[in-house]
Design an enzyme around this catalytic site. Structure first.
Site, mmCIF file in Angstrom:
data_model
loop_
_atom_site.group_PDB
_atom_site.id
_atom_site.type_symbol
_atom_site.label_atom_id
_atom_site.label_comp_id
_atom_site.label_asym_id
_atom_site.label_seq_id
_atom_site.Cartn_x
_atom_site.Cartn_y
_atom_site.Cartn_z
ATOM 1 C CB SER A 86 -0.838 0.007 1.276
ATOM 2 O OG SER A 86 -1.449 1.270 1.478
ATOM 3 C CE1 TYR A 101 -3.559 -1.710 5.551
ATOM 4 C CE2 TYR A 101 -3.305 0.569 4.850
ATOM 5 C CZ TYR A 101 -3.502 -0.763 4.542
ATOM 6 O OH TYR A 101 -3.633 -1.155 3.229
HETATM 7 C C1 8X3 Z 1 -4.887 1.938 1.481
HETATM 8 C C2 8X3 Z 1 -4.300 3.173 0.946
HETATM 9 O O1 8X3 Z 1 -4.734 5.596 0.357
HETATM 10 O O2 8X3 Z 1 -6.672 4.249 0.898
HETATM 11 O O3 8X3 Z 1 -3.994 0.864 1.398
HETATM 12 O O4 8X3 Z 1 -5.127 4.908 2.655
HETATM 13 S S1 8X3 Z 1 -5.249 4.555 1.222
#
Ligand code: 8X3
Length: 238
Positions: free
Chosen positions: A125, A138
């Site tokens: 991510s 996260y």
């Molecule tokens: C999720 C990325 O930009 O939606 O993995 O926080 S974001």
């Protein structure tokens, strides 16, 4: 082989790879969904819980040669400051994103090497590249997952396995619904007022990665909607 293949990026990637001629093996906790999708794609669908060693071992049993592993299972829970962090949310995020990816990858390294041309794609991510307020459970899990994946790139040097990290920003899947514990209104609000990526946008890139010749390794791909400049800056926030 695709983890978290019952929906979102995992399901879209399974579709894409099947369209490119792969026999896809789909794993997710929701057995019925992966069995259904696998039947549609002429692949194999099995129950897989990446947080459970026994489930992972049963899943990989009999897979002697695997060409492509898509580490997709994972996700976020909550959006809390460190000061009020929920330890259970943190445990879930570390178990699925970090240890889940470790369990599956470890179990499949021999089969990927045996294929003579293996590929490991890990969906991290932009949270693996940035820190943002209220997101540390996260972001820390995604950073850890990414560093493990990048370490493996060094450790497998000389072996016939490529490694690609895909770091997406906003993708409209059930990601936010899971993060906000089923609160549909809160989840929808994340994507309102901008055009997020779709799961297919990401799957298409993975299809491209998988179709490169064996000597070409796309190490890291960051993929964001035009409307998002960073995890916390988008056309709505300015
Ligand atoms: C999720 C990325 O930009 O939606 O993995 O926080 S974001």
């Amino acid at each position: 082989m695709v983890t978290g293949a019952s929906s979102g990026i995992g399901a879209a990637t399974a579709r894409r790879l099947a369209a490119q001629g792969y026999h896809v093996v789909l794993g997710a906790r929701r057995t019925e969904l992966v069995e259904e999708l696998a039947a549609e794609l002429g692949g194999t669908g099995r129950q897989l819980d990446v947080t459970d060693e026994t489930s992972v071992n049963a899943f990989v049993e009999g897979l002697d040669s695997v060409h492509v592993l898509i580490n997709n299972a994972g996700g976020a829970k909550g959006l809390d400051p460190v000061a009020t962090a929920d330890l259970d949310d943190w445990r879930w995020m570390w178990e699925t994103n970090v240890l889940g990816t470790l369990r599956v990858t470890k179990a499949l390294i021999p089969a990927l090497i045996d294929s003579g041309d293996g590929l490991i794609v890990t969906i991290t991510s932009i949270a693996a590249l940035e820190a943002y307020d209220n997101g540390s459970g996260y972001t820390s899990a995604k950073h850890a997952q990414a560093v493990m994946h990048r370490t493996l790139r060094y450790e497998l040097l000389g072996k016939p396995v490529r490694l690609t990290e895909i770091a997406p920003g906003m993708v409209e899947t059930d990601f936010s619904l899971v993060r906000f514990d089923g609160d549909q209104e809160r989840a929808d609000a994340v994507y309102q007022g901008l055009t997020p990526l779709t799961a297919d946008d990401v799957a298409e890139v993975i299809g491209f990665v998988a179709s490169r010749p064996p000597h070409v390794d796309l190490d890291q791909i960051v993929l964001k909607p035009r409307d998002q400049a960073s995890a916390r800056r988008n056309v709505k926030t300015g």
